[in-house]
Design a protein around this motif. Structure first.
Motif, PDB file in Angstrom:
ATOM      1  N   ARG A  19       1.143  -1.191   0.050  1.00  0.00           N
ATOM      2  CA  ARG A  19       0.050   0.011  -0.234  1.00  0.00           C
ATOM      3  C   ARG A  19       0.956   1.326  -0.149  1.00  0.00           C
ATOM      4  O   ARG A  19       1.757   1.348   0.904  1.00  0.00           O
ATOM      5  N   LEU A  20       0.604   2.019  -0.932  1.00  0.00           N
ATOM      6  CA  LEU A  20       1.474   3.430  -1.081  1.00  0.00           C
ATOM      7  C   LEU A  20       0.724   4.468  -0.388  1.00  0.00           C
ATOM      8  O   LEU A  20      -0.781   4.546  -0.432  1.00  0.00           O
ATOM      9  N   SER A  21       1.055   5.552   0.269  1.00  0.00           N
ATOM     10  CA  SER A  21       0.407   6.609   0.681  1.00  0.00           C
ATOM     11  C   SER A  21       1.071   7.845   0.278  1.00  0.00           C
ATOM     12  O   SER A  21       2.373   7.938  -0.402  1.00  0.00           O
ATOM     13  N   CYS A  22       0.227   8.816   0.161  1.00  0.00           N
ATOM     14  CA  CYS A  22       0.569  10.279  -0.689  1.00  0.00           C
ATOM     15  C   CYS A  22       0.130  11.400   0.295  1.00  0.00           C
ATOM     16  O   CYS A  22      -1.285  11.248   0.414  1.00  0.00           O
ATOM     17  N   SER A  23       0.702  12.177   1.073  1.00  0.00           N
ATOM     18  CA  SER A  23       0.333  13.151   1.812  1.00  0.00           C
ATOM     19  C   SER A  23       1.307  14.348   1.523  1.00  0.00           C
ATOM     20  O   SER A  23       2.182  14.584   0.907  1.00  0.00           O
ATOM     21  N   ARG A  34      -5.813  13.658  -7.233  1.00  0.00           N
ATOM     22  CA  ARG A  34      -4.608  12.922  -6.965  1.00  0.00           C
ATOM     23  C   ARG A  34      -4.569  11.651  -7.810  1.00  0.00           C
ATOM     24  O   ARG A  34      -5.562  10.971  -8.094  1.00  0.00           O
ATOM     25  N   GLY A  35      -3.288  11.534  -8.356  1.00  0.00           N
ATOM     26  CA  GLY A  35      -3.084  10.401  -9.142  1.00  0.00           C
ATOM     27  C   GLY A  35      -1.840   9.953  -8.749  1.00  0.00           C
ATOM     28  O   GLY A  35      -1.045  10.242  -8.136  1.00  0.00           O
ATOM     29  N   TRP A  36      -1.719   8.386  -9.351  1.00  0.00           N
ATOM     30  CA  TRP A  36      -0.593   7.864  -9.226  1.00  0.00           C
ATOM     31  C   TRP A  36      -0.031   7.466 -10.547  1.00  0.00           C
ATOM     32  O   TRP A  36      -0.648   7.196 -11.385  1.00  0.00           O
ATOM     33  N   PHE A  37       1.371   7.437 -10.664  1.00  0.00           N
ATOM     34  CA  PHE A  37       1.978   7.045 -12.205  1.00  0.00           C
ATOM     35  C   PHE A  37       3.093   6.093 -11.552  1.00  0.00           C
ATOM     36  O   PHE A  37       3.452   6.232 -10.552  1.00  0.00           O
ATOM     37  N   GLU A  73      -8.262  10.101   2.099  1.00  0.00           N
ATOM     38  CA  GLU A  73      -8.913  10.179   3.424  1.00  0.00           C
ATOM     39  C   GLU A  73      -8.786  11.621   3.464  1.00  0.00           C
ATOM     40  O   GLU A  73      -7.581  12.286   3.822  1.00  0.00           O
ATOM     41  N   ASN A  74      -9.831  12.415   3.282  1.00  0.00           N
ATOM     42  CA  ASN A  74     -10.025  13.647   3.571  1.00  0.00           C
ATOM     43  C   ASN A  74      -9.414  14.340   4.641  1.00  0.00           C
ATOM     44  O   ASN A  74      -8.591  15.458   4.489  1.00  0.00           O
ATOM     45  N   ALA A  75      -9.805  13.826   5.906  1.00  0.00           N
ATOM     46  CA  ALA A  75      -9.418  14.580   7.090  1.00  0.00           C
ATOM     47  C   ALA A  75      -7.594  14.580   7.183  1.00  0.00           C
ATOM     48  O   ALA A  75      -7.207  15.115   7.890  1.00  0.00           O
ATOM     49  N   LYS A  76      -7.174  13.563   6.732  1.00  0.00           N
ATOM     50  CA  LYS A  76      -5.547  13.406   6.797  1.00  0.00           C
ATOM     51  C   LYS A  76      -4.807  14.028   5.198  1.00  0.00           C
ATOM     52  O   LYS A  76      -3.928  14.154   5.317  1.00  0.00           O
ATOM     53  N   ASN A  77      -5.841  14.430   4.350  1.00  0.00           N
ATOM     54  CA  ASN A  77      -5.272  15.024   3.229  1.00  0.00           C
ATOM     55  C   ASN A  77      -4.490  13.958   2.587  1.00  0.00           C
ATOM     56  O   ASN A  77      -3.405  14.169   1.788  1.00  0.00           O
ATOM     57  N   THR A  78      -4.828  12.574   2.551  1.00  0.00           N
ATOM     58  CA  THR A  78      -3.872  11.756   2.079  1.00  0.00           C
ATOM     59  C   THR A  78      -4.811  10.734   0.970  1.00  0.00           C
ATOM     60  O   THR A  78      -5.897  10.286   1.245  1.00  0.00           O
ATOM     61  N   ALA A  79      -3.758  10.448   0.102  1.00  0.00           N
ATOM     62  CA  ALA A  79      -4.377   9.161  -0.881  1.00  0.00           C
ATOM     63  C   ALA A  79      -3.647   7.964  -0.454  1.00  0.00           C
ATOM     64  O   ALA A  79      -2.367   7.991  -0.205  1.00  0.00           O
ATOM     65  N   TYR A  80      -4.133   6.801  -0.980  1.00  0.00           N
ATOM     66  CA  TYR A  80      -3.766   5.503  -0.635  1.00  0.00           C
ATOM     67  C   TYR A  80      -3.866   4.846  -1.908  1.00  0.00           C
ATOM     68  O   TYR A  80      -4.612   4.894  -2.902  1.00  0.00           O
ATOM     69  N   LEU A  81      -2.681   3.994  -2.565  1.00  0.00           N
ATOM     70  CA  LEU A  81      -2.836   3.168  -3.533  1.00  0.00           C
ATOM     71  C   LEU A  81      -2.746   1.553  -2.999  1.00  0.00           C
ATOM     72  O   LEU A  81      -1.646   1.445  -2.832  1.00  0.00           O
ATOM     73  N   GLN A  82      -3.777   0.927  -2.925  1.00  0.00           N
ATOM     74  CA  GLN A  82      -3.426  -0.463  -2.542  1.00  0.00           C
ATOM     75  C   GLN A  82      -3.138  -1.224  -3.863  1.00  0.00           C
ATOM     76  O   GLN A  82      -4.029  -1.448  -4.558  1.00  0.00           O
TER      77      GLN A  82
END
Length: 124
Positions: A19-23, A34-37, A73-82
């Motif tokens: 799982r990748l995280s992006c904050s 938000r995107g992943w490349f 996760e809006n509250a943490k302003n974080t996106a995830y890539l499972q």
């Protein structure tokens, strides 16, 4: 200064998961999507997945549909890539990106901020 920090890469066996995280780090950055490349050696950078920040609408490359899931996760302003059922061809550096507005070419293009990248290596 605003930084986008992506994390969570590593080495995994085929059929494994990561799982990748992006904050954000630093000042607040207004995000509409938000995107992943990913970028593998000898290949062009490839769009993987994207999500709209308000509605949570998702987009995927055909190569990862059914295996990868992008979420936020809006509250943490974080996106995830499972990433599940990983294959050796998924090996690449994965980059998170954030868009402040929707370009006509979004989600494949039109990002303003990029993370530093996380290496994902899948061993067969």
């Amino acid at each position: 200064q605003v930084l986008l920090v992506d994390s969570g890469g590593g080495l995994v066996h085929a059929e494994g998961s990561l799982r990748l995280s992006c904050s954000f780090s630093g000042l607040t950055f207004r995000t509409v999507g938000r995107g992943w490349f990913r970028h593998a050696p000898g290949k062009e950078r490839e769009f993987v997945a994207a999500i709209t920040w308000r509605g949570g609408h998702t987009y995927y490359a055909d190569s990862v549909k059914g295996r990868f899931t992008i979420s936020r996760e809006n509250a943490k302003n974080t996106a995830y890539l499972q990433m599940n059922s990983l294959k050796s061809e998924d090996t690449a550096v994965y980059y998170c990106a954030a868009a402040s507005s929707y370009a006509t070419t979004w989600p494949e293009e039109g990002y303003d901020l990029w993370g530093q990248g996380s290496q994902v290596t899948v061993s067969s």
